[in-house]
Write a protein that holds these residues in place. Structure first.
Motif: not given
Ligand code: NAP
Length: 337
Positions: A128-129, A280-287, A289-290, A293-297
């Motif tokens: 997740l990081g 370089d992808y910092a602005a898209r991290y939420s995508e 992580v989501k 996190a979904g695949w882990l769940a």
């Protein structure tokens, strides 16, 4: 707060080859006080990353080198214990750059809050990081793998590689992992569910690649460089994509970096090799992580951390990465939660 003792590793000489304890000064000073807009973080876990070796070198890179006399740079997860910024409260858990030390004063706006009820804290340094984002964007954005394509990933049992292989499986690819030793290879095909694994320490890699990738390699995610990169380049399929993530086999080379010999395969196969830096992808991290996190769940993705106890072990624990002794994301535990 001034009574808190802060143990720190400061870089005092630029390593030649493998890192040595004597490249650092391990000292104890009083924990610093946060200024305006800053917070004091008690560090709980630190991320140990192959890139740390590069940060110790003089010279131009994607980030400035760690200066001599400076606390060694590292990402970490910790708890806010004093705050001078309304954005973060005492008791918040945060992730960001803390350095190899017990206590860090950091800008509040440079830290991201994390929730230990959603995932174990070390996972925010792994799936997740930063390694999770590296796998997600380095595979999907750079290589755009299509169902049925053959994907090869090196460092396949490591923090980034294990996620790359699993994401490629989720995308419907035929996935071959390359890792060191039978235990890691069993993990890659068993626990992680890849189609096959190649033990580069005991197998003939070019021969094994021919066997496991009979139609050629459409996508290669390179974590290691060196001879393995050359072996893969020689077997690319037409219009292949190579994601140049890292080259751990080269980071401690005293003779400099060994370049690819078989690069003309890119020309013959109209293929592409592209480097990237996860930041370089910092602005898209939420995508990212989501998705992770979904695949882990859903149980489609497995994450594993290799946690070593004790800030004081930092130089020796870091070496585990370059010796292939870590199994999953290497994390240094600094204090109890
Ligand atoms: P990791 O894979 O968890 O640990 C490193 C692994 O590399 C070791 O466990 C070992 O596995 C393998 N290795 C070590 N020396 C090797 C050698 N000479 N030849 C082949 N394999 C070797 O580390 P990670 O954090 O996931 O990082 C993987 C790669 O991604 C590194 O190259 C790193 O620099 C890169 N990276 C790049 C970015 C970016 O933004 N571009 C971001 C993060 C990481 P075996 O036991 O299988 O040999």
């Amino acid at each position: 707060m001034s009574s808190l003792e802060n143990r720190q590793f400061k870089l005092i000489s630029r390593p030649r080859g493998m890192v040595k304890r004597s490249d650092f000064e391990f000292s104890t000073t009083p924990a610093p006080q946060p200024g305006p807009g800053e917070v004091l973080v008690k560090v709980l876990y630190l991320s140990l990353d192959p890139a740390m070796r590069g940060w110790m070198n003089e010279g131009r890179s994607y980030v400035p080198p760690v200066g001599l006399g400076e606390v060694m740079r590292a990402g970490g997860v910790g708890r806010v214990i004093a705050s001078n910024d309304s954005a973060l409260a005492v008791g918040n858990y945060v992730v960001g750059m803390t350095g190899i030390q017990d206590y860090a004063v950091v800008k509040a706006n440079a830290m991201k809050t994390v929730d230990p009820r959603h995932a174990p804290l070390p996972r925010y340094l792994g799936a997740l990081g930063m390694p999770g984002m590296t796998a997600y964007f380095g595979l999907l954005d750079i290589c755009d793998p299509k169902p049925g394509e053959t994907v090869v990933v090196s460092g396949a049992a490591g923090a980034v590689g294990a996620l790359v292989g699993q994401i490629a499986k989720i995308k419907g690819c035929h996935v071959v992992g390359i890792a060191g030793g039978p235990e890691k290879c069993r993990y890659v095909t068993g626990e992680l569910g890849l189609d096959s694994a190649i033990d580069y320490k005991s197998e003939d890699v070019p021969k094994a690649l021919r066997q496991h990738c009979p139609k050629g390699i459409n996508v290669y995610f390179d974590n290691v460089g060196g001879d393995i990169l050359d072996a893969v380049l020689a077997q690319l399929a037409m219009k292949a994509r190579v994601s140049l993530c890292g080259a751990i086999s080269q980071y401690n080379n005293l003779e400099g970096t060994q370049g690819p010999r078989n690069y003309l395969s890119l020309l013959i196969n109209r293929a592409r090799m592209e480097g990237f830096i996860v930041f370089d992808y910092a602005a898209r991290y939420s995508e990212g992580v989501k998705a992770i996190a979904g695949w882990l769940a859903e149980g489609k993705l497995k994450a594993r951390e290799d946690i070593v106890d004790g800030l004081e072990t930092f130089p020796e624990t870091l070496l585990k990465l370059y010796r292939g002794e870590n199994f999953g994301k290497l994390v240094l535990k600094v204090a109890d939660e």
